[in-house]
Write an enzyme that holds these catalytic residues in place. Sequence first.
Site, PDB file in Angstrom:
ATOM      1  N   ASP A  75      48.169  29.906  35.338  1.00 38.44           N
ATOM      2  CA  ASP A  75      47.220  28.847  35.658  1.00 38.44           C
ATOM      3  C   ASP A  75      47.822  27.901  36.692  1.00 38.44           C
ATOM      4  OD1 ASP A  75      44.960  27.256  35.527  1.00 38.44           O
ATOM      5  OD2 ASP A  75      45.629  26.162  33.757  1.00 38.44           O
ATOM      6  N   HIS A 113      43.777  27.496  42.488  1.00 44.17           N
ATOM      7  CA  HIS A 113      44.249  26.109  42.606  1.00 44.17           C
ATOM      8  C   HIS A 113      45.771  26.037  42.592  1.00 44.17           C
ATOM      9  CE1 HIS A 113      45.094  25.312  38.256  1.00 44.17           C
ATOM     10  NE2 HIS A 113      44.020  26.032  38.011  1.00 44.17           N
ATOM     11  N   GLU A 135      42.744  20.776  40.647  1.00 49.29           N
ATOM     12  CA  GLU A 135      41.774  21.326  39.711  1.00 49.29           C
ATOM     13  C   GLU A 135      41.967  20.781  38.310  1.00 49.29           C
ATOM     14  OE1 GLU A 135      40.153  23.988  36.637  1.00 49.29           O
ATOM     15  OE2 GLU A 135      42.257  23.551  37.020  1.00 49.29           O
ATOM     16  N   ASP A 150      40.797  31.993  38.570  1.00 48.28           N
ATOM     17  CA  ASP A 150      41.447  30.953  37.765  1.00 48.28           C
ATOM     18  C   ASP A 150      41.305  31.255  36.270  1.00 48.28           C
ATOM     19  OD1 ASP A 150      42.685  28.639  36.889  1.00 48.28           O
ATOM     20  OD2 ASP A 150      40.924  27.364  37.188  1.00 48.28           O
TER      21      ASP A 150
END
Length: 468
Positions: free
Chosen positions: A287, A275, A321, A348
Amino acid sequence: MLMYRRLLAASAVFALLSGAAYAQDVKTAEALRDKALLDRTAWEITEDLTTTIGPRLVGSPAMERAKDWGVAKFKALGFTNIKVEQFAKPSWTRGEESGELVAPYPMKLNVLGLGRTVPTPPGGIEADVALFKTFADLVAAPESAVKGKIVVITQPMVRTQDASGYGVAGISRRAGPTEAAKRGAVAILIRSISTSDSTVAHTGVTAFGDGVATVPSAAIGVPEAEQLERLSKKGPLRIRLKLASTTDPNDVAWNISGEIKGSEKPDEVIVIGGHLDSWDVGTGALDDATGIGITTAAAKLIGELPKHPKRTIRVVMWGSEESGGSSEAYLAAHKDEVPKIVLAGESDEGADNIFALKLPAGAQGTPFATTVANVLSPLKILVAREASRGGGADISGLEQAGVPSVEMRQDASRYFDYHHTMDDTLNKVRPNELAQNVAAWTSLIYLVADSDIDFRALKPAGAAPAAK
């Protein structure tokens, strides 16, 4: 009868992966694996995204720059059929935030608003504290213990390799504000969903309950939560809190994709990705800039082969996300294509070493699984006996629509030290472990892409016979 069908399915897979072509596929997968360990594409992508774009909150100017960055990156790396698919997505923007313990003595609190929190009144809120050591304690509390107070939950998170501690502790963030609101609280503070001992607070999205007006919600660092818990044993606490967030119900986000086109069955597609969005603190390195880097690099390495594999490999940079929306939007845009999506997967969970692979149900014990296990073994990755149950938030819609998925389980032992914080930065990424991730994804996806394996046709052990 069921066992007979499973043996037939396994035999079919073996037949499809037999002979000279099979041997060549294994040799190519091993060569790709070894090349990926030395390749720096994933690092360069991660570095560029976190440095050139920075934090990428949905609705921010940076997120729009990230969309353009994604298109340019796909073009530069030789991807084709590049698409930008826009979808409606309300946005949330952090404003001024402050918190302070005012009794029994003044102490500044390093508060960080939870994603989508409502703001306090402009002058802030000051109230007595109702402290609970666990989310369950809050749920069990009578309204009289909570009404008019600022709830504080100090439940800790357990450090685990497989990230299972996150689901248990995360309930305080996901449902705590709603439960506090039901009982008449005026605000809530939670101990960060964190495995660190840092004062740096962790954000993350919070939910809205049906028919419940939620309350201002924020996280505090671990030492502060522990201090409040100790102080609560000695007498009443009082806190002042101010959160000034805003929302835009009419904003948009984008899913961006590019392809390595299949040479023989281009209409059969493998969907992988990470993402593109991140929280507004830190630069979203673990992240999920690394997920973008890992999957893009894997497809790019496969695309450099003299001949592309049979099936098309599509990399998706999902655009929302963290606060949701990407999965539903992607499924809506590709619902007619679902029968031709042979596999989906998402990276992820940071970039530390992958330790296990979970294949789709029914693939366990097949010659294909054995081949994959042999190719991944030098990377110290095992092929689990358990089937994949959920490969990522952004592919959940595809999974629910029947698309088989894989889980690449990364070592999450330190991931939640930095997750959703200002410390999620490039210097937390370990280049050698990042490369191990790329090697695993590259070799696995190549083996699927250059095969005829149909994961939907592989029935899990113990499955009921098909209706006649």
